[in-house]
Design a protein around this motif. Structure first.
Motif, PDB file in Angstrom:
ATOM      1  N   ALA A   1     -10.768  28.976  18.997  1.00 42.40           N
ATOM      2  CA  ALA A   1     -10.543  29.285  17.576  1.00 42.40           C
ATOM      3  C   ALA A   1     -11.857  29.318  16.801  1.00 42.40           C
ATOM      4  N   SER A   2     -12.991  29.150  17.505  1.00 44.70           N
ATOM      5  CA  SER A   2     -14.284  29.160  16.793  1.00 44.70           C
ATOM      6  C   SER A   2     -14.625  30.554  16.282  1.00 44.70           C
ATOM      7  N   THR A   3     -13.872  31.551  16.737  1.00 41.14           N
ATOM      8  CA  THR A   3     -14.083  32.926  16.263  1.00 41.14           C
ATOM      9  C   THR A   3     -13.803  33.044  14.770  1.00 41.14           C
ATOM     10  N   VAL A   4     -13.072  32.041  14.201  1.00 40.33           N
ATOM     11  CA  VAL A   4     -12.843  32.032  12.740  1.00 40.33           C
ATOM     12  C   VAL A   4     -14.185  31.982  12.013  1.00 40.33           C
ATOM     13  N   VAL A   5     -15.111  31.191  12.558  1.00 41.66           N
ATOM     14  CA  VAL A   5     -16.433  31.048  11.937  1.00 41.66           C
ATOM     15  C   VAL A   5     -17.182  32.383  11.971  1.00 41.66           C
ATOM     16  N   GLN A   6     -16.875  33.200  12.987  1.00 49.26           N
ATOM     17  CA  GLN A   6     -17.556  34.491  13.140  1.00 49.26           C
ATOM     18  C   GLN A   6     -16.824  35.612  12.425  1.00 49.26           C
ATOM     19  N   GLY A   7     -15.713  35.284  11.745  1.00 51.68           N
ATOM     20  CA  GLY A   7     -15.059  36.291  10.915  1.00 51.68           C
ATOM     21  C   GLY A   7     -13.648  36.671  11.300  1.00 51.68           C
ATOM     22  N   GLU A   8     -13.145  36.219  12.472  1.00 51.78           N
ATOM     23  CA  GLU A   8     -11.752  36.540  12.805  1.00 51.78           C
ATOM     24  C   GLU A   8     -10.824  35.812  11.845  1.00 51.78           C
ATOM     25  N   SER A   9      -9.802  36.477  11.370  1.00 48.39           N
ATOM     26  CA  SER A   9      -8.910  35.855  10.383  1.00 48.39           C
ATOM     27  C   SER A   9      -8.073  34.749  11.022  1.00 48.39           C
ATOM     28  N   LEU A  10      -7.658  33.774  10.197  1.00 51.23           N
ATOM     29  CA  LEU A  10      -6.813  32.684  10.700  1.00 51.23           C
ATOM     30  C   LEU A  10      -5.498  33.228  11.249  1.00 51.23           C
ATOM     31  N   SER A  11      -4.948  34.251  10.570  1.00 49.20           N
ATOM     32  CA  SER A  11      -3.663  34.796  11.039  1.00 49.20           C
ATOM     33  C   SER A  11      -3.823  35.459  12.405  1.00 49.20           C
ATOM     34  N   SER A  12      -4.991  36.077  12.636  1.00 49.06           N
ATOM     35  CA  SER A  12      -5.220  36.711  13.940  1.00 49.06           C
ATOM     36  C   SER A  12      -5.313  35.651  15.037  1.00 49.06           C
ATOM     37  N   VAL A  13      -6.054  34.560  14.782  1.00 46.68           N
ATOM     38  CA  VAL A  13      -6.142  33.488  15.780  1.00 46.68           C
ATOM     39  C   VAL A  13      -4.769  32.832  15.955  1.00 46.68           C
ATOM     40  N   GLY A  14      -4.046  32.669  14.839  1.00 48.09           N
ATOM     41  CA  GLY A  14      -2.699  32.093  14.917  1.00 48.09           C
ATOM     42  C   GLY A  14      -1.782  32.931  15.791  1.00 48.09           C
ATOM     43  N   THR A  15      -1.893  34.263  15.672  1.00 47.97           N
ATOM     44  CA  THR A  15      -1.081  35.147  16.510  1.00 47.97           C
ATOM     45  C   THR A  15      -1.468  35.010  17.978  1.00 47.97           C
ATOM     46  N   ARG A  16      -2.797  34.911  18.238  1.00 44.89           N
ATOM     47  CA  ARG A  16      -3.240  34.707  19.635  1.00 44.89           C
ATOM     48  C   ARG A  16      -2.667  33.412  20.203  1.00 44.89           C
ATOM     49  N   LEU A  17      -2.667  32.367  19.373  1.00 43.93           N
ATOM     50  CA  LEU A  17      -2.142  31.080  19.836  1.00 43.93           C
ATOM     51  C   LEU A  17      -0.639  31.166  20.084  1.00 43.93           C
ATOM     52  N   LEU A  18       0.091  31.839  19.169  1.00 44.19           N
ATOM     53  CA  LEU A  18       1.536  31.964  19.376  1.00 44.19           C
ATOM     54  C   LEU A  18       1.821  32.753  20.662  1.00 44.19           C
ATOM     55  N   GLU A  19       1.004  33.768  20.931  1.00 37.44           N
ATOM     56  CA  GLU A  19       1.158  34.505  22.194  1.00 37.44           C
ATOM     57  C   GLU A  19       0.940  33.571  23.382  1.00 37.44           C
ATOM     58  N   LYS A  20      -0.035  32.672  23.263  1.00 38.76           N
ATOM     59  CA  LYS A  20      -0.287  31.706  24.343  1.00 38.76           C
ATOM     60  C   LYS A  20       0.907  30.756  24.502  1.00 38.76           C
ATOM     61  N   ILE A  21       1.472  30.315  23.365  1.00 44.63           N
ATOM     62  CA  ILE A  21       2.648  29.426  23.425  1.00 44.63           C
ATOM     63  C   ILE A  21       3.792  30.107  24.171  1.00 44.63           C
ATOM     64  N   VAL A  22       4.024  31.385  23.858  1.00 44.03           N
ATOM     65  CA  VAL A  22       5.117  32.116  24.520  1.00 44.03           C
ATOM     66  C   VAL A  22       4.793  32.289  26.009  1.00 44.03           C
ATOM     67  N   ALA A  23       3.521  32.619  26.327  1.00 44.52           N
ATOM     68  CA  ALA A  23       3.140  32.801  27.739  1.00 44.52           C
ATOM     69  C   ALA A  23       3.311  31.501  28.519  1.00 44.52           C
ATOM     70  N   VAL A  24       2.901  30.373  27.919  1.00 47.04           N
ATOM     71  CA  VAL A  24       3.042  29.071  28.582  1.00 47.04           C
ATOM     72  C   VAL A  24       4.526  28.718  28.724  1.00 47.04           C
ATOM     73  N   SER A  25       5.312  29.035  27.700  1.00 43.35           N
ATOM     74  CA  SER A  25       6.762  28.794  27.784  1.00 43.35           C
ATOM     75  C   SER A  25       7.377  29.632  28.894  1.00 43.35           C
ATOM     76  N   ASP A  26       6.746  30.774  29.174  1.00 46.37           N
ATOM     77  CA  ASP A  26       7.245  31.686  30.213  1.00 46.37           C
ATOM     78  C   ASP A  26       6.736  31.282  31.595  1.00 46.37           C
ATOM     79  N   GLY A  27       5.946  30.214  31.685  1.00 45.54           N
ATOM     80  CA  GLY A  27       5.529  29.705  32.991  1.00 45.54           C
ATOM     81  C   GLY A  27       4.040  29.666  33.232  1.00 45.54           C
ATOM     82  N   GLU A  28       3.224  30.291  32.361  1.00 42.65           N
ATOM     83  CA  GLU A  28       1.775  30.242  32.562  1.00 42.65           C
ATOM     84  C   GLU A  28       1.284  28.797  32.466  1.00 42.65           C
ATOM     85  N   LEU A  29       0.426  28.377  33.405  1.00 37.83           N
ATOM     86  CA  LEU A  29      -0.072  27.002  33.394  1.00 37.83           C
ATOM     87  C   LEU A  29      -1.191  26.826  32.370  1.00 37.83           C
ATOM     88  N   THR A  30      -1.228  25.663  31.734  1.00 39.60           N
ATOM     89  CA  THR A  30      -2.351  25.332  30.843  1.00 39.60           C
ATOM     90  C   THR A  30      -3.497  24.769  31.682  1.00 39.60           C
TER      91      THR A  30
END
Length: 396
Positions: A340-369
């Motif tokens: 999420a350090s890309t926020v400091v470089q200009g990526e919006s919080l909502s964009s990082v939030g969407t990436r994280l939600l995608e990760k949550i769904v992928a992990v819920s679907d079986g991807e290992l952390t």
């Protein structure tokens, strides 16, 4: 982004994102045997060793039993083996009866009745082997992300936590809540100094009053133990990371919940509602105990933000690590899942939030952390301190 994942539908209707068999010791005296049973079984079998003794005062024992039952009933668990020495105040059979109300197979093993550690481990591995056959038949089906209960935790915070990682997780929480899911953050001591902001976001007077009562009680309990919460925070580690006041730390901490309305606050390890919106849990600040409280409450997935670095995992729920510190990402990217350090470089919080939600769904679907890949499975139950206990016994 897919709004669905494939999980394991349990008899009580809830959906699991993992298909574990839990080996739960009822006290520290049974923890080593529980650990050994899991170690000699398939990786699907997970032990939850802990530090709680065989005897506790009534209020403390009920507190511990709520955690043990909640872990057994978590939807990520297909079946449960409770292990006791046989001298505990808590009765393994009574706990098994409560867990089996969720409809999943549950059994007990009493070490003193079996007669030896070696034979207990053999009998325990035989029992979980039978459960593995049952787990293989668990019904897998597609589920909407509104069935996800997402727990949020922070640890090793620094100045980047409040401006990048925590608000990015807050954006993911908002997006999940808008999709009908449940997000939960906790650590009541870290509400102090920002409780008035959370109170304004409560959906009604009842929730607002309960929230303020919990914060006031935590601060008074700290006073009872001779701890000045406002003077002792931020911790020395937090100060090294650039945090200067408890208010600064708390404002960063509560951003993990985004701006969604606060729909409720529950006690430590109390059941979290499916489709419940943003719900807070009253927990201590120690992050491993706090994560365990939310998993016992039914959270299937945890997001853990860290500025200075963390390796924390959990035996029952996958833990997604998020950092807003570019140096930590560079040094520890093999322990951390989302940058999420890309926020400091200009990526919006909502964009990082969407990436994280995608990760949550992928992990819920079986991807290992990363924590799962490395076998990180910390587990600890919040232990009530003597003066805290005396205060609660007066109320009970």
């Amino acid at each position: 982004m897919s709004a669905e994942f494939t999980g394991y539908r349990r008899p009580d209707g809830r959906i699991g994102v993992r298909n574990h068999i839990a080996v739960i010791p009822t006290s520290v005296t049974a923890s080593a045997v529980a650990n050994q049973i899991a170690a000699e079984s398939d990786t699907q079998v997970r032990a939850t060793p802990h530090q709680i003794g065989a005897s506790q005062p009534r209020v403390a024992r009920k507190h511990t039993e709520r955690v043990l039952c909640g872990i057994g009933q978590n939807p990520n668990v297909a079946a449960t083996l409770l292990v006791e020495l046989g001298t505990e105040d808590s009765d393994a059979n009574e706990l098994a009866d409560q867990i089996s109300e969720s409809g999943k197979p549950t059994s007990t093993l009493t070490i003193r009745e079996v007669g030896s550690v070696a034979e207990s481990i053999k009998k325990g591995t035989d029992k979980v082997s039978d459960f593995q056959e049952h787990a293989k038949k668990a019904r897998q089906e597609s589920a909407d992300i509104s069935e996800i209960i997402f727990g949020v935790e922070c640890g090793g915070s620094d100045a980047t936590s409040g401006i990048a990682a925590n608000p990015a997780v807050g954006s993911a929480s908002e997006q999940l809540v808008e999709a009908g899911g449940t997000a939960c953050f906790s650590e009541t001591p870290e509400f102090i100094g920002a409780e008035h902001i959370l109170a304004e976001r409560c959906v009604n007077d009842e929730v607002r009053a309960k929230l303020l009562e919990k914060v006031d009680k935590r601060e008074k309990l700290a006073d009872l133990m001779g701890v000045d919460m406002r003077g002792a925070q931020p911790s020395p580690g937090n100060q090294e990371g650039g945090l200067t006041t408890i208010e600064e730390k708390s404002l960063g901490a509560i951003s993990k919940g985004g701006n969604a309305p606060v729909r409720g606050i529950v006690d430590y390890a109390e059941r979290l509602p499916t489709g419940g919106g943003l719900v807070l849990m009253d927990t201590p600040g120690y992050d491993v105990e706090s994560v365990v409280g939310k998993v016992a409450g039914g959270a299937q997935v945890i997001a853990f933000t860290t500025g200075r670095g963390s390796t924390t995992g959990n035996p029952i729920a996958p833990v997604i690590k998020v950092t807003g510190n570019p140096n930590t990402w560079s040094r520890m990217s093999n322990n951390i899942d989302v940058n999420a350090s890309t926020v400091v470089q200009g990526e919006s919080l909502s964009s990082v939030g969407t990436r994280l939600l995608e990760k949550i769904v992928a992990v819920s679907d079986g991807e290992l952390t990363e924590a799962e890949r490395r076998g990180m499975q910390e587990f600890a139950i919040n232990e009530l301190q003597p003066k805290e206990l005396a205060s609660l016994e007066e109320i009970a």
